[in-house]
Design an enzyme around this catalytic site. Sequence first.
Site, PDB file in Angstrom:
ATOM      1  N   ASP A  65       0.858  -1.188   0.000  1.00  0.00           N
ATOM      2  CA  ASP A  65       0.000   0.000   0.000  1.00  0.00           C
ATOM      3  C   ASP A  65       0.891   1.235   0.000  1.00  0.00           C
ATOM      4  OD1 ASP A  65      -3.014  -0.350   0.368  1.00  0.00           O
ATOM      5  OD2 ASP A  65      -2.256  -1.776   1.843  1.00  0.00           O
ATOM      6  N   ARG A 135      -7.755  10.317   1.676  1.00  0.00           N
ATOM      7  CA  ARG A 135      -7.271   9.293   0.735  1.00  0.00           C
ATOM      8  C   ARG A 135      -8.004   9.365  -0.602  1.00  0.00           C
ATOM      9  NH1 ARG A 135      -8.117   3.894   3.749  1.00  0.00           N
ATOM     10  NH2 ARG A 135      -6.815   3.040   2.080  1.00  0.00           N
ATOM     11  N   LYS A 165      -9.167   1.031  -5.944  1.00  0.00           N
ATOM     12  CA  LYS A 165      -9.902   0.510  -4.792  1.00  0.00           C
ATOM     13  C   LYS A 165     -10.835   1.595  -4.243  1.00  0.00           C
ATOM     14  CE  LYS A 165      -6.179   1.672  -1.550  1.00  0.00           C
ATOM     15  NZ  LYS A 165      -5.062   1.145  -0.732  1.00  0.00           N
ATOM     16  N   HIS A 166     -11.895   1.246  -3.480  1.00  0.00           N
ATOM     17  CA  HIS A 166     -12.312  -0.057  -2.978  1.00  0.00           C
ATOM     18  C   HIS A 166     -13.661  -0.353  -3.614  1.00  0.00           C
ATOM     19  CE1 HIS A 166      -9.812   1.919   0.113  1.00  0.00           C
ATOM     20  NE2 HIS A 166      -9.369   0.707   0.435  1.00  0.00           N
ATOM     21  N   HIS A 178     -12.214  -1.781   8.801  1.00  0.00           N
ATOM     22  CA  HIS A 178     -11.297  -2.494   9.668  1.00  0.00           C
ATOM     23  C   HIS A 178     -12.006  -2.950  10.951  1.00  0.00           C
ATOM     24  CE1 HIS A 178      -8.519  -0.082   7.195  1.00  0.00           C
ATOM     25  NE2 HIS A 178      -7.659  -1.067   7.385  1.00  0.00           N
ATOM     26  N   ASP A 250      -9.527  -6.724  -0.149  1.00  0.00           N
ATOM     27  CA  ASP A 250      -8.915  -6.030   0.969  1.00  0.00           C
ATOM     28  C   ASP A 250      -8.552  -7.105   1.992  1.00  0.00           C
ATOM     29  OD1 ASP A 250      -8.017  -3.887   2.464  1.00  0.00           O
ATOM     30  OD2 ASP A 250      -9.881  -2.762   2.315  1.00  0.00           O
TER      31      ASP A 250
END
Length: 479
Positions: A65, A135, A165-166, A178, A250
């Site tokens: 990443d 991001r 992504k995503h 997460h 992921d």
Amino acid sequence: MSTDLCRLALAVLQPGFEGTTAPDWLRRALGDGLGGAVLFARNLPSDTLVPQLRAENPDVIVAVDEEGGVVTRLEAHTGSSFPGNRALGVVDDVDLTERVAHQIGRLLAAADVTLDYAPSVDVNANPENPVIGVRSFGPTPDLVARHSAAYVRGLQAAGVAACAKHFPGHGDTITDSHLALPTVHADVDTLRARDLPPFRAAIAAGVRAVMCGHLLVPALDPDQPATLSRTVLTGLLRGELGFDGLLVTDAIEMKAVAARHSLGEIAVRALAAGVDAVCIGITDERGLHELRDAVVAAVRSGALPEERLAEAAGRVQSLAEWYGKQSRPAAAFEPGVGLEAARAALTTSGTATLVSAPVVVEVNTRLNQAVDSTAPTGLTAALDARLPGTTRVAMAPESGLPELDRNRPLVLVVHDSARHAWVRERIAQAVQARPDVIVVDTGIAAPAPAATFVSTHGISRASAEAAAEWLTTTREASG
């Protein structure tokens, strides 16, 4: 058949691991056909690690990443040399974005990395989003689409595969995947108009890989997260959008999916849905073998067609072959492009100039778990290089403004004031106590009451240097 099936199962796995050298179990697995490995800050820097991996399997997909900005692996201990996506979107110069991505690609190429899990092409449509934010290139699909395509072109021109992504878009969420399963509540028309254009643009630009997000999108599949949904991955991404490259998950230990199924079950279901490579952020020999054996057992039971597994392994091999054909010059191309972009991204107001060493108070907003770094914003170090004696005070979210020397200039560094009411409260308290305070926001900023305000639109070493340069440059008052 057993040996061949085990090799196929290993070919589609991309595990992370501990240490700056390849553990023996990983080397053995690579020799047995393991198709990939993912590197984190805990593995780097190391000049010997990637050669160790390639000595066992020259075609191994080495993934990392490296988004620039706050998500960096190779430069996690110093801060990235490049501003992240939000800063590039603020500048809105697609040629500059392409140049930044190309330089990131050259950095990765010099490290012999195959695949960069970047760019994030999510449209940050929800201001409360806790995991995308800076991001993303921005909040609108046209902006994100054009910069996504530019980033893909620049990165892959350096001989490193990009990964959009995503999928199908993590921007309109209020949950960090997460920690739990996010839900995107938009209807199909909104998804098509807002979230899919950047993926279409990346695919049109020739992106070699796509990462699916651990997202529940009821308008597309009310029952399964995208990672496990054949409707989303095979029907939409493969069928409608026409993507035929590598599709990677992921990290499957993320709670969004790991709270629902065992890791082996996630891997099997993802492969059946259309995934080609399964990313496991951290594992060991036992964990890797359990994943391999779960995939093998699924094929033998008929739950996972062997043809689907072979197709997935074939796409892994195709990416390795593409990488092997690339020309990757190791010399730096534009070493100053990161700072150039960071300067262009600065949003500033006021005329205050620092002429003596300040106290820098950093309000430690808790960053999301995608940030693989313990490094602070870097502004203290950047200011200290210009004004020796600059000191840093770390301020916990629950703390009030500490007592400070009123004879020294004060710089208050915050993050995402637009998202956090308590951050805005700290700014107001600082302005009341010290009207001369300089406020620097390293995230998505709200208008600040400070007389002098700087927004970097992201955390990176380049952004810190650009801010320090501006703060120590004498300016004349306008008007």
